[in-house]
Design a protein around this motif. Structure first.
Motif, PDB file in Angstrom:
ATOM      1  N   LYS A 134     -35.591  43.932 -34.405  1.00  0.00           N
ATOM      2  CA  LYS A 134     -36.118  42.759 -35.099  1.00  0.00           C
ATOM      3  C   LYS A 134     -36.802  41.797 -34.124  1.00  0.00           C
ATOM      4  O   LYS A 134     -36.214  41.392 -33.120  1.00  0.00           O
ATOM      5  CB  LYS A 134     -34.983  42.026 -35.811  1.00  0.00           C
ATOM      6  N   PRO A 135     -38.066  41.424 -34.396  1.00  0.00           N
ATOM      7  CA  PRO A 135     -38.748  40.451 -33.535  1.00  0.00           C
ATOM      8  C   PRO A 135     -38.049  39.090 -33.556  1.00  0.00           C
ATOM      9  O   PRO A 135     -37.612  38.615 -34.610  1.00  0.00           O
ATOM     10  CB  PRO A 135     -40.147  40.351 -34.153  1.00  0.00           C
ATOM     11  N   SER A 136     -37.937  38.479 -32.394  1.00  0.00           N
ATOM     12  CA  SER A 136     -37.350  37.141 -32.298  1.00  0.00           C
ATOM     13  C   SER A 136     -38.340  36.072 -32.733  1.00  0.00           C
ATOM     14  O   SER A 136     -37.949  34.965 -33.112  1.00  0.00           O
ATOM     15  CB  SER A 136     -36.910  36.865 -30.853  1.00  0.00           C
ATOM     16  N   LEU A 137     -39.632  36.408 -32.657  1.00  0.00           N
ATOM     17  CA  LEU A 137     -40.689  35.479 -33.049  1.00  0.00           C
ATOM     18  C   LEU A 137     -41.846  36.299 -33.609  1.00  0.00           C
ATOM     19  O   LEU A 137     -42.248  37.298 -33.013  1.00  0.00           O
ATOM     20  CB  LEU A 137     -41.151  34.660 -31.839  1.00  0.00           C
ATOM     21  N   GLU A 138     -42.362  35.888 -34.769  1.00  0.00           N
ATOM     22  CA  GLU A 138     -43.477  36.587 -35.402  1.00  0.00           C
ATOM     23  C   GLU A 138     -44.551  35.587 -35.808  1.00  0.00           C
ATOM     24  O   GLU A 138     -44.250  34.450 -36.183  1.00  0.00           O
ATOM     25  CB  GLU A 138     -43.025  37.327 -36.663  1.00  0.00           C
ATOM     26  N   TYR A 139     -45.799  36.045 -35.737  1.00  0.00           N
ATOM     27  CA  TYR A 139     -46.901  35.243 -36.268  1.00  0.00           C
ATOM     28  C   TYR A 139     -47.914  36.185 -36.898  1.00  0.00           C
ATOM     29  O   TYR A 139     -48.407  37.102 -36.239  1.00  0.00           O
ATOM     30  CB  TYR A 139     -47.584  34.420 -35.176  1.00  0.00           C
ATOM     31  N   PHE A 140     -48.203  35.944 -38.181  1.00  0.00           N
ATOM     32  CA  PHE A 140     -49.183  36.754 -38.890  1.00  0.00           C
ATOM     33  C   PHE A 140     -50.473  35.955 -39.032  1.00  0.00           C
ATOM     34  O   PHE A 140     -50.460  34.836 -39.559  1.00  0.00           O
ATOM     35  CB  PHE A 140     -48.652  37.168 -40.266  1.00  0.00           C
ATOM     36  N   TRP A 141     -51.566  36.541 -38.548  1.00  0.00           N
ATOM     37  CA  TRP A 141     -52.848  35.849 -38.540  1.00  0.00           C
ATOM     38  C   TRP A 141     -53.218  35.386 -39.947  1.00  0.00           C
ATOM     39  O   TRP A 141     -53.119  36.129 -40.914  1.00  0.00           O
ATOM     40  CB  TRP A 141     -53.932  36.786 -38.005  1.00  0.00           C
ATOM     41  N   GLY A 142     -53.626  34.113 -40.044  1.00  0.00           N
ATOM     42  CA  GLY A 142     -54.031  33.554 -41.327  1.00  0.00           C
ATOM     43  C   GLY A 142     -52.893  32.966 -42.136  1.00  0.00           C
ATOM     44  O   GLY A 142     -53.121  32.430 -43.225  1.00  0.00           O
ATOM     45  N   ALA A 143     -51.664  33.042 -41.617  1.00  0.00           N
ATOM     46  CA  ALA A 143     -50.506  32.546 -42.374  1.00  0.00           C
ATOM     47  C   ALA A 143     -50.331  31.040 -42.252  1.00  0.00           C
ATOM     48  O   ALA A 143     -49.497  30.450 -42.932  1.00  0.00           O
ATOM     49  CB  ALA A 143     -49.242  33.260 -41.908  1.00  0.00           C
ATOM     50  N   GLY A 144     -51.111  30.408 -41.382  1.00  0.00           N
ATOM     51  CA  GLY A 144     -50.970  28.972 -41.181  1.00  0.00           C
ATOM     52  C   GLY A 144     -49.960  28.659 -40.088  1.00  0.00           C
ATOM     53  O   GLY A 144     -49.263  29.535 -39.580  1.00  0.00           O
ATOM     54  N   GLY A 145     -49.878  27.395 -39.735  1.00  0.00           N
ATOM     55  CA  GLY A 145     -48.981  26.988 -38.661  1.00  0.00           C
ATOM     56  C   GLY A 145     -49.619  27.208 -37.298  1.00  0.00           C
ATOM     57  O   GLY A 145     -50.733  27.723 -37.178  1.00  0.00           O
ATOM     58  N   ASP A 146     -48.909  26.803 -36.258  1.00  0.00           N
ATOM     59  CA  ASP A 146     -49.423  26.924 -34.896  1.00  0.00           C
ATOM     60  C   ASP A 146     -49.377  28.374 -34.430  1.00  0.00           C
ATOM     61  O   ASP A 146     -48.339  29.030 -34.498  1.00  0.00           O
ATOM     62  CB  ASP A 146     -48.607  26.050 -33.938  1.00  0.00           C
ATOM     63  N   ASN A 147     -50.498  28.847 -33.939  1.00  0.00           N
ATOM     64  CA  ASN A 147     -50.593  30.217 -33.430  1.00  0.00           C
ATOM     65  C   ASN A 147     -50.027  30.259 -32.005  1.00  0.00           C
ATOM     66  O   ASN A 147     -50.535  29.573 -31.117  1.00  0.00           O
ATOM     67  CB  ASN A 147     -52.063  30.659 -33.428  1.00  0.00           C
ATOM     68  N   PRO A 148     -48.990  31.061 -31.758  1.00  0.00           N
ATOM     69  CA  PRO A 148     -48.348  31.085 -30.433  1.00  0.00           C
ATOM     70  C   PRO A 148     -49.055  31.976 -29.413  1.00  0.00           C
ATOM     71  O   PRO A 148     -48.487  32.275 -28.357  1.00  0.00           O
ATOM     72  CB  PRO A 148     -46.956  31.633 -30.752  1.00  0.00           C
ATOM     73  N   TYR A 149     -50.279  32.408 -29.702  1.00  0.00           N
ATOM     74  CA  TYR A 149     -50.959  33.399 -28.861  1.00  0.00           C
ATOM     75  C   TYR A 149     -51.001  32.992 -27.387  1.00  0.00           C
ATOM     76  O   TYR A 149     -50.687  33.792 -26.500  1.00  0.00           O
ATOM     77  CB  TYR A 149     -52.374  33.630 -29.388  1.00  0.00           C
ATOM     78  N   MET A 150     -51.374  31.735 -27.110  1.00  0.00           N
ATOM     79  CA  MET A 150     -51.448  31.301 -25.718  1.00  0.00           C
ATOM     80  C   MET A 150     -50.057  31.240 -25.084  1.00  0.00           C
ATOM     81  O   MET A 150     -49.891  31.553 -23.901  1.00  0.00           O
ATOM     82  CB  MET A 150     -52.141  29.945 -25.618  1.00  0.00           C
ATOM     83  N   GLY A 151     -49.059  30.860 -25.865  1.00  0.00           N
ATOM     84  CA  GLY A 151     -47.687  30.884 -25.371  1.00  0.00           C
ATOM     85  C   GLY A 151     -47.238  32.297 -25.058  1.00  0.00           C
ATOM     86  O   GLY A 151     -46.534  32.544 -24.067  1.00  0.00           O
ATOM     87  N   ILE A 152     -47.650  33.244 -25.882  1.00  0.00           N
ATOM     88  CA  ILE A 152     -47.337  34.657 -25.654  1.00  0.00           C
ATOM     89  C   ILE A 152     -47.907  35.123 -24.320  1.00  0.00           C
ATOM     90  O   ILE A 152     -47.219  35.770 -23.519  1.00  0.00           O
ATOM     91  CB  ILE A 152     -47.887  35.513 -26.814  1.00  0.00           C
ATOM     92  N   LEU A 153     -49.167  34.792 -24.060  1.00  0.00           N
ATOM     93  CA  LEU A 153     -49.793  35.205 -22.802  1.00  0.00           C
ATOM     94  C   LEU A 153     -49.118  34.544 -21.602  1.00  0.00           C
ATOM     95  O   LEU A 153     -48.986  35.152 -20.536  1.00  0.00           O
ATOM     96  CB  LEU A 153     -51.283  34.856 -22.819  1.00  0.00           C
ATOM     97  N   ALA A 154     -48.695  33.299 -21.773  1.00  0.00           N
ATOM     98  CA  ALA A 154     -48.110  32.550 -20.658  1.00  0.00           C
ATOM     99  C   ALA A 154     -46.680  32.979 -20.338  1.00  0.00           C
ATOM    100  O   ALA A 154     -46.277  32.978 -19.167  1.00  0.00           O
ATOM    101  CB  ALA A 154     -48.147  31.054 -20.971  1.00  0.00           C
ATOM    102  N   TYR A 155     -45.904  33.355 -21.353  1.00  0.00           N
ATOM    103  CA  TYR A 155     -44.470  33.586 -21.159  1.00  0.00           C
ATOM    104  C   TYR A 155     -44.044  35.053 -21.127  1.00  0.00           C
ATOM    105  O   TYR A 155     -42.946  35.360 -20.656  1.00  0.00           O
ATOM    106  CB  TYR A 155     -43.676  32.876 -22.263  1.00  0.00           C
ATOM    107  N   SER A 156     -44.864  35.952 -21.604  1.00  0.00           N
ATOM    108  CA  SER A 156     -44.418  37.339 -21.748  1.00  0.00           C
ATOM    109  C   SER A 156     -44.260  38.038 -20.402  1.00  0.00           C
ATOM    110  O   SER A 156     -45.106  37.923 -19.518  1.00  0.00           O
ATOM    111  CB  SER A 156     -45.404  38.125 -22.611  1.00  0.00           C
ATOM    112  N   ASP A 157     -43.169  38.786 -20.289  1.00  0.00           N
ATOM    113  CA  ASP A 157     -42.971  39.638 -19.116  1.00  0.00           C
ATOM    114  C   ASP A 157     -43.767  40.930 -19.269  1.00  0.00           C
ATOM    115  O   ASP A 157     -44.256  41.491 -18.282  1.00  0.00           O
ATOM    116  CB  ASP A 157     -41.482  39.954 -18.956  1.00  0.00           C
ATOM    117  N   TYR A 158     -43.898  41.375 -20.528  1.00  0.00           N
ATOM    118  CA  TYR A 158     -44.676  42.581 -20.829  1.00  0.00           C
ATOM    119  C   TYR A 158     -45.479  42.341 -22.100  1.00  0.00           C
ATOM    120  O   TYR A 158     -45.012  41.687 -23.036  1.00  0.00           O
ATOM    121  CB  TYR A 158     -43.759  43.802 -20.999  1.00  0.00           C
TER     122      TYR A 158
END
Length: 323
Positions: free
Chosen positions: A219-243
Motif C-alpha cells: 500500500k502506498p503511503s502517499l498517492e497523488y492522481f493527476w487532475g484530482a486537485g490539491g497540491d501536487n507533491p511531484y517536486m517533493g517526490i523528486l527532492a525526498y525520494s531515495d529511489y
C-alpha cells in the motif's frame, strides 16, 4: 541585456523545456504562450512563413520590436520562431528545442536535440536528455515546502512516477499488473515507504495500479492522481525520494528524475516499441544514471545530471561567435 522571447506551447512537457533553458541563460525573458487555431494541425511545410497556426488574438503578441533571442520548443513553436527570424531580417537568434518538423531547418541558428534522436547537422547540438527545471535551489525549496509530509515517511522512500499509453506503447491492465508485481518484489527487499503519482496520460489505469499494489500488500503511503486537485507533491517526490521508478514512455520525466538525488529505475513494458526511447534508456544505463526495473533491488551511486546549463552555455557561445 538582450530582449528574450520564450515561445511556449500549451503542452506542459514541451513548454517547460523552453522556460527551463531561458532560466538557465540568466536573462530576463517574456513568455509568449501560443493559442492555436484550427490550422495548427497542418504540417509546417504547408503553413509556410505565416501565423496561420495561431488565433487572431495571439497574433498580436508577435509584433515589433523584435527580440534578440528567441527560445522555442516543439513543432508548433518552431513555426512562430521561424516567422520571427524572417520578419526581423535575420536579427533574432533562434534557439529551437526539439526537431522543428518538415521545414527549412537551416533558418534556425541552433537546434537542440537529444542524442537519442540520432540527427546531426551544422546547426544541431546534441545532448543527453531534455532541458528541465530541476536545480539544487529548486530541490532545496521543495524540501522546505514538503518537509512535514515526507519526514513522517519511513525510509527508504521509493516513488513511482507513471506516465501512460502513447503511440509507442500501451499501458493497460497487463502492464499495470506487470509493473505492480515488479514493485512488490523490489519493495520486499527494500522495505520503507512507497509513494505513487500519475501524469496527464495515465488515466484510469492509475487507480488500477494503486489497487493492485494494495492487493499485493504494498500500500502506498502517499498517492497523488493527476487532475484530482490539491497540491501536487511531484517536486517533493523528486527532492525526498531515495529511489525513483519512472515509466520509460516520458523523456521529460526521466530527465527530471535523473537531475534529482535519488537512484532511478526505468520501467519498460514488454510491448514497448520505440527505438528512440530505448536508445535514451541505454544511454542512461551506460552513464550510471539509471537501471532497468527488473524487480530486484541493487544499490549503486547514481550519476545525477541536468544538461540544461550546458545547453545555455552553448547558446551564449554561439551568440558571441555568430556561429
Amino acid at each position: 541585456m538582450p530582449r528574450v522571447w520564450v515561445i511556449k506551447d500549451k503542452r506542459e512537457g514541451t513548454g517547460s523545456q523552453a522556460i527551463s533553458l531561458a532560466d538557465a541563460l540568466g536573462y530576463e525573458y517574456e513568455i509568449k504562450e501560443l493559442d492555436s487555431s484550427p490550422f495548427a494541425k497542418l504540417p509546417n511545410f504547408l503553413l509556410g512563413n505565416s501565423l496561420l497556426s495561431i488565433s487572431e488574438t495571439c497574433k498580436e503578441k508577435f509584433r515589433p520590436p523584435w527580440p534578440e533571442i528567441v527560445i522555442s520548443a516543439g513543432r508548433r513553436a518552431a513555426l512562430i520562431s521561424r516567422y520571427i527570424k524572417i520578419k526581423s531580417q535575420g536579427g533574432a537568434f533562434i534557439c529551437q528545442i526539439m526537431h522543428p518538423g518538415y521545414t527549412l531547418n537551416k533558418i534556425y541558428d541552433m537546434i537542440i536535440l537529444p542524442n537519442h534522436d540520432a540527427r546531426q547537422g551544422k546547426n544541431i547540438v546534441n545532448f543527453t536528455g531534455s532541458p528541465n527545471r530541476i536545480t539544487k535551489e529548486i530541490l532545496i525549496k521543495a524540501r522546505d515546502s514538503w518537509r512535514s509530509k515526507f519526514n513522517s515517511l519511513e525510509r527508504p522512500i521509493t516513488s513511482l512516477i507513471v506516465g501512460g499509453s502513447n503511440k509507442y506503447m500501451k499501458f493497460g491492465e497487463f502492464e499495470a499488473q506487470d509493473f505492480s508485481k515488479k514493485i512488490t518484489r523490489m519493495h520486499g527487499s527494500l522495505k520503507g515507504s512507497i509513494v505513487f503519482t500519475t501524469s496527464r496520460r495515465t488515466g484510469k489505469i492509475g487507480k488500477t495500479i494503486s489497487d493492485q499494489l494494495r492487493g499485493e500488500g504494498c500500500k502506498p503511503s502517499l498517492e497523488y492522481f493527476w487532475g484530482a486537485g490539491g497540491d501536487n507533491p511531484y517536486m517533493g517526490i523528486l527532492a525526498y525520494s531515495d529511489y525513483l521508478v519512472v515509466s520509460g514512455d516520458s523523456i521529460s520525466m526521466l530527465s527530471e528524475a535523473c537531475a534529482s538525488p535519488g537512484g532511478v529505475y526505468i520501467y519498460v513494458p514488454p510491448n514497448f516499441n520505440s527505438k528512440k526511447h530505448k536508445r535514451y534508456h541505454e544511454e542512461l544505463y551506460n552513464l550510471g544514471a539509471a537501471k532497468p526495473l527488473k524487480g530486484v533491488f541493487s544499490n549503486w551511486d547514481p550519476y545525477n545530471f541536468n544538461p540544461t546549463f550546458d545547453m545555455a552555455e552553448e547558446v551564449k557561445k554561439r551568440i558571441s561567435f555568430g556561429a
